[in-house]
Structures are given as C-alpha cells and as structure tokens.
Design an enzyme around this catalytic site. Sequence first.
Site, short mmCIF file in Angstrom:
data_model
loop_
_atom_site.label_atom_id
_atom_site.label_comp_id
_atom_site.label_asym_id
_atom_site.label_seq_id
_atom_site.Cartn_x
_atom_site.Cartn_y
_atom_site.Cartn_z
N CYS A 34 0.85 -1.19 0.00
CA CYS A 34 0.00 0.00 0.00
C CYS A 34 0.88 1.24 0.00
O CYS A 34 2.08 1.16 0.21
CB CYS A 34 -0.91 0.03 1.24
SG CYS A 34 -2.04 -1.38 1.37
N GLY A 61 -0.62 0.23 -4.97
CA GLY A 61 -1.95 -0.32 -4.73
C GLY A 61 -2.95 0.22 -5.71
O GLY A 61 -3.16 1.43 -5.78
N ASN A 118 0.58 1.36 6.00
CA ASN A 118 1.25 0.51 5.02
C ASN A 118 2.04 -0.53 5.79
O ASN A 118 2.89 -0.19 6.61
CB ASN A 118 2.20 1.35 4.15
CG ASN A 118 3.07 0.48 3.25
OD1 ASN A 118 2.67 -0.61 2.85
ND2 ASN A 118 4.26 0.97 2.94
N GLY A 119 1.76 -1.79 5.54
CA GLY A 119 2.45 -2.87 6.24
C GLY A 119 1.48 -3.97 6.60
O GLY A 119 0.43 -4.12 5.98
N TYR A 155 11.85 -4.20 -6.62
CA TYR A 155 10.61 -4.18 -7.40
C TYR A 155 9.58 -3.15 -6.95
O TYR A 155 9.02 -2.44 -7.77
CB TYR A 155 9.99 -5.58 -7.37
CG TYR A 155 8.63 -5.69 -8.05
CD1 TYR A 155 8.50 -5.44 -9.42
CD2 TYR A 155 7.50 -6.05 -7.34
CE1 TYR A 155 7.26 -5.55 -10.05
CE2 TYR A 155 6.26 -6.16 -7.96
CZ TYR A 155 6.15 -5.90 -9.31
OH TYR A 155 4.94 -6.00 -9.93
#
Length: 494
Positions: A27, A53, A131-132, A271
């Site tokens: 995210c 996302g 985020n996580g 990535y």
Amino acid sequence: MSDTSPTDTLFMPPAHPFDDDKLKEECGVFGVVGLADAANFVALGLHALQHRGQEAGGIVCHDPEQGFNSARRFGYVRDNFTKASLMETLPGPIAIGHVRYSTAGSKGAVIRDVQPFFGEFSMGGAAIAHNGNITNAVALRRELVERGSIFQSSSDSECIIHLMARSLQRNIPERMEDALRRVEGAFSVVAMTRTKMMGVRDPHGVRPLVLGRLGEGWVLSSETCALDIIGAEFIREIEPGEMVVISAEGVESRFPFRPKPSKFCIFEHVYFSRPDSSYGGRSVYETRRQIGVELARENPVDADIVCPVPDSGTPAAIGYSQESGIPYAMGIIRNQYMGRTFIEPTEQIRNMGVRLKLNVNRALIKGKRVVLVDDSVVRGTTTRKVKDMMLDAGAAEVHFRIASPPTAWPCFYGVDTPERENLLAASMTEEEMREHLTVDSLKFISLDGLYRAVGEAKGRDKACPQYCDACFSGEYPVTPSDKVESGFKLQAAE
C-alpha cells in the site's frame, strides 16, 4: 464526519494473469498539513504512489468549519480523485490518503476496508492510514472483540483505532504510541487529528516513510517520487522506530519504542518502489542497474541481445548489458493501456493471457540468442509464457537472468505473496526450475550479490543482515505469530 462513498460493496474483476504471477505492491500512504486544499495535494501524491496499490484509494481531511470529511473509492486515483465535484467536498488545510492492495482481511473489494480509517475519541477525531501488516492482528482482534470492540472492517489496520480508543493516555499522539506498542509486524503509519499530522515507522523500519516540505506545509509519503509530483522538498527519511508529530509549531520527533536492528525491506529496491524514488541517498534506479551489473558478473552467458521483461526488469537489464557488453534491446513491448481491471469477456480472450499485456518485437528477436532480465520468479507461470512467446517469435535461445534471489518464503509484512507451497523456489532447486520452465538457462542473483548492489560492499552479513530478506532467506525479523498459530512452519534454526 461525512463520507461521500456511494456504495458499501463492490467486487472487482479478477486480476490479469500477468499480475497474478507478481508480488503485489502492498500500500501507499501520503499526508499534507499546513496547505490550503490539502486534499488536492494528497490526490496528486496518491497518483504518484498508484503502483503500490491499484485496488482502491481514500482521503480524509479536516476543515475548521466543516469538520472531518472523507471519500473512499474503488479503482485508480485518476478515475476518482481528479473530479472537481468530489474534491470540492474535501476542504481544509490537513488531509491524509491511502492507496490499497489488500494484504490482510477480505480479498473482495469492500468499501469499509478502504483506508484511511477514522475514529471519534473523547479529545476529538483521528484518522489513520497504514502501510504494512500486523502479524499479531488475529490475537489482538480476538482480545478486542472479547472486550466489547465492534469492528467495521476485516483489515488488520483497524486494530490500531480500537487500541487507541481503549488507551488511557491523555492525547491522541500518546494514545497512538500506546496502541502501536501492542502491535507486532511492519507498519508505516500516517495519521491526523484536527490540527496535527503524525508519521510513525515500526522499530525495524521495514516499510518506508519520508518527510518533505512545501512552502509553509509539511508532507509525509511512502516514497520520494510522490514529493516530486507536488514540488515538495525532500527533508529526510523517518527513522525506524520514530514518531513525528507535525503542527503549527513545527516537527516534533519522538522515539517511543525500544531500539531494534534496521530491517528495511530489500525488495523495495528490487521491485516495489518506483525507480525515480530514493532511499538512504541512493536512487532506486541506480540500485537496480547495479543489480544487473552484479548479475552479469555472477552469471555470464553467450548471447546476442539483452532484453528486459517490462517494466521492472528494465534498469537491471541495462546494467547487465553494460557489464556484459551484450547489446541492450527492447525485445518485448508492454501495452501501457492494459490495466489490472481489464474485463476479459470470453474464454478465448482469457487464454491469450500475457499476450494482452506484452508483445514480442519479432523482427528483433528472430534468430537471436536472447537474455531476458526479470525482477523475480514467483509461481513461474509468466516466465513460461514469456519464453513461449520468444520461441514463437523465432528466438534461437532463451536465457533468463533474475534480479533477485529465489523467492522461497512468503512475506508477512505487507506484501501479498502466495502460500509457500505455491512458490516455485520453495520446492525446486535452480536446475529443477530451469527444467520445469524449459528455458536454456536460468540464473538468479545471489543474496550476497544483491546486498553488494544495494551498497553493502562485503555482501550479506549473516550475523546481522541490514535488510529484511525473509522472502529469500526465511529469516523473519518479527515472528509472524498469527501464522505460526495457524500452522505455518518457520525455518529450523541452524
């Protein structure tokens, strides 16, 4: 608080086959304080973070006259948060936002799972975007429900709001500190009250978070590329275990957690992040190019051209070409207008698979010995399809060089990975994978080579590696307690 979301539930079309064989990009979070119409800047920042996302996005803002307002939508930022009719409902000098790919909770698209989440406390409202992944969320949720909490979503992130509600601390920043001390796993959080914005990273700093400045305003973002889109100045990275509280008085820094070794996700370099972002003063693009250099040194091959598998393999392919002396060429062209939510109407169209997204430059490939550089091999389905496309186009040989070590373990820190039994490298050696994929050669960069590429001159120090590389090594810096409780087997200690 008003919520302009038009519906509660919508089920998205299935991901395209090409995306199904990639690790999903977690995210992205973004926040602005101290600027008029802050939500407009947040929308631009979320657009720059769209790669993290594509399932849904949301914005919460506060205006002194109108109070808190929010909007949550499925799909791309450009399709929702560029509409004046919507953005006019999000006034005020403070706002935070989130783009989502679900890594915990419901896999169907349910609007109540879309962040940021909002809660009303005795001292006022607060919203958070995370985020996580919280690795003890199941246990926390069970405890909170038993104590009377009523959850509105299936997201692990909602646990933070409930923990804050139950905290006895005197203000919202202190309640957030109190809540996050109960949380295990990886978290970069951006939060807001009526007048303050907060940013927090977990003690290991697994997920990124950076601080920027724009005029008299302040910005928090998952990546530096999103600062660029609004013209903000990069100030610094939020440190692992740090909490910043930003108000009219400036930026206050706190360290509420016990210090732990830094374990930044190494796959951000490979990535996840955009190549025009930077971490630790080093551009992601340059790191990926250096990965290609190391890959060529470790795994040379006689070939005629080096081609990337677009788009994430491009910098590494350039580095491989430069180091090996083999000419670089765009042997595969990506259809830039092929989105994840493309509706495939017939079985015949579905069977076209990767060809809907990638096409081979036949005139360039015919008769050539080709080195294809890709970022990773997950299930291997895309690798086989790309190989078949190259052979159909007349390639004499197809050699794969992979810009990461074999992905043999799932990530539990905010990345959606297949179960371990579905990861090709979990049950096959490199040679067995080559035979399974029926390619002329298949080679991965070593873990030491990857560490050298990100700036660790001596490679990976096994006693204390500088990054989280659990997806390659199986060494998890934070025990995924929920998964272990449900039967996941950790790697046996040596």
